[in-house]
Design a protein around this motif. Structure first.
Motif, mmCIF file in Angstrom:
data_model
loop_
_atom_site.group_PDB
_atom_site.id
_atom_site.type_symbol
_atom_site.label_atom_id
_atom_site.label_comp_id
_atom_site.label_asym_id
_atom_site.label_seq_id
_atom_site.Cartn_x
_atom_site.Cartn_y
_atom_site.Cartn_z
ATOM 1 N N ALA A 108 0.823 -1.205 0.000
ATOM 2 C CA ALA A 108 0.000 0.000 0.000
ATOM 3 C C ALA A 108 0.863 1.263 0.000
ATOM 4 O O ALA A 108 0.553 2.231 -0.705
ATOM 5 C CB ALA A 108 -0.936 -0.002 1.206
ATOM 6 N N ALA A 109 1.960 1.256 0.756
ATOM 7 C CA ALA A 109 2.853 2.418 0.799
ATOM 8 C C ALA A 109 3.502 2.651 -0.562
ATOM 9 O O ALA A 109 3.634 3.793 -1.005
ATOM 10 C CB ALA A 109 3.921 2.227 1.874
ATOM 11 N N LEU A 110 3.891 1.583 -1.234
ATOM 12 C CA LEU A 110 4.501 1.722 -2.557
ATOM 13 C C LEU A 110 3.498 2.241 -3.580
ATOM 14 O O LEU A 110 3.818 3.105 -4.399
ATOM 15 C CB LEU A 110 5.084 0.386 -3.020
ATOM 16 C CG LEU A 110 6.303 -0.087 -2.238
ATOM 17 C CD1 LEU A 110 6.625 -1.537 -2.586
ATOM 18 C CD2 LEU A 110 7.494 0.811 -2.498
ATOM 19 N N ILE A 111 2.290 1.731 -3.525
ATOM 20 C CA ILE A 111 1.254 2.191 -4.450
ATOM 21 C C ILE A 111 0.947 3.668 -4.191
ATOM 22 O O ILE A 111 0.821 4.457 -5.125
ATOM 23 C CB ILE A 111 -0.010 1.318 -4.336
ATOM 24 C CG1 ILE A 111 0.266 -0.068 -4.920
ATOM 25 C CG2 ILE A 111 -1.210 1.978 -5.018
ATOM 26 C CD1 ILE A 111 -0.799 -1.099 -4.632
ATOM 27 N N GLU A 112 0.845 4.039 -2.923
ATOM 28 C CA GLU A 112 0.548 5.432 -2.575
ATOM 29 C C GLU A 112 1.644 6.389 -3.050
ATOM 30 O O GLU A 112 1.360 7.511 -3.444
ATOM 31 C CB GLU A 112 0.404 5.548 -1.053
ATOM 32 C CG GLU A 112 0.126 6.939 -0.567
ATOM 33 C CD GLU A 112 0.046 6.993 0.947
ATOM 34 O OE1 GLU A 112 0.647 7.900 1.528
ATOM 35 O OE2 GLU A 112 -0.602 6.113 1.544
ATOM 36 N N GLN A 113 2.887 5.928 -3.053
ATOM 37 C CA GLN A 113 4.016 6.799 -3.383
ATOM 38 C C GLN A 113 4.432 6.753 -4.853
ATOM 39 O O GLN A 113 5.302 7.511 -5.258
ATOM 40 C CB GLN A 113 5.224 6.462 -2.510
ATOM 41 C CG GLN A 113 5.012 6.772 -1.057
ATOM 42 C CD GLN A 113 4.674 8.226 -0.831
ATOM 43 O OE1 GLN A 113 5.195 9.116 -1.491
ATOM 44 N NE2 GLN A 113 3.763 8.490 0.096
ATOM 45 N N ARG A 114 3.843 5.882 -5.645
ATOM 46 C CA ARG A 114 4.267 5.803 -7.050
ATOM 47 C C ARG A 114 3.903 7.074 -7.794
ATOM 48 O O ARG A 114 2.940 7.755 -7.439
ATOM 49 C CB ARG A 114 3.672 4.586 -7.731
ATOM 50 C CG ARG A 114 2.216 4.752 -8.067
ATOM 51 C CD ARG A 114 1.701 3.580 -8.879
ATOM 52 N NE ARG A 114 0.409 3.923 -9.388
ATOM 53 C CZ ARG A 114 -0.718 3.358 -9.008
ATOM 54 N NH1 ARG A 114 -0.695 2.379 -8.145
ATOM 55 N NH2 ARG A 114 -1.858 3.747 -9.509
ATOM 56 N N PRO A 115 4.663 7.395 -8.821
ATOM 57 C CA PRO A 115 4.324 8.588 -9.611
ATOM 58 C C PRO A 115 2.952 8.421 -10.254
ATOM 59 O O PRO A 115 2.570 7.338 -10.664
ATOM 60 C CB PRO A 115 5.412 8.625 -10.687
ATOM 61 C CG PRO A 115 6.518 7.802 -10.152
ATOM 62 C CD PRO A 115 5.872 6.751 -9.281
#
Length: 161
Positions: A108-115
């Motif tokens: 979830a953190a990676l998805i939230e931070q993706r461009p």
């Protein structure tokens, strides 16, 4: 990119992220992570706050971000987040994961931070990176291609597809 001094934890996180479609590079030390990043150019750094080496994860992130301002830094820590806020505000940490954390929280953190698609559009048109280029409104063709890429892209830890 994963930077953690625990080999089992690096392998565990790397395996999870590869199964999710991410391209992963892993390092045991801060110096190793910086060396790998010279040729890999990661989009994300997932670093342990307290590496048992010459550098902390935040220092690795700060060093890598000086070369790649768009780098997203996610720190893993066993310390309470509040005790780290002053130092991390200076560097601009994108996200924290307090250990122990669920793998779903990492995803979830990676998805939230993706461009976002608009950032990809501006990066594609602008030689200066994330700044908007001459086109204020993307064409319908470009919008459709970006949407198609986003729909089929799960993402990779380190490089965008």
């Amino acid at each position: 990119m994963i930077d953690d001094d625990e080999p089992t934890y690096r392998a565990y996180l790397g395996s999870f992220l590869r199964r999710r479609g991410f391209e992963v590079r892993a390092a045991e030390t801060g110096r190793e992570a910086i060396e790998i990043a010279r040729t890999f150019s990661p989009d994300f750094l997932l670093a342990d706050w307290m590496l048992r080496c010459e550098m902390r994860g935040i220092q690795v992130g700060e060093t890598l971000r000086s070369d790649s301002p768009e780098l997203r830094i996610l720190l893993m820590t066993g310390f309470p987040r509040a005790s780290l806020e002053a130092e991390t505000a200076r560097v601009g940490i994108n996200s924290f994961l307090e250990k122990p954390f669920a793998l779903e929280d990492l995803e979830a953190a990676l998805i939230e931070q993706r461009p976002r698609p608009s950032a990809l559009l501006w990066r594609a048109f602008s030689p200066d990176g994330w700044r908007p280029a001459l086109h204020k409104e993307p064409s319908a063709l470009i919008k459709s291609r970006i949407c198609a890429l986003e729909e089929r892209r799960v993402g990779r830890l380190g490089k965008l597809e």
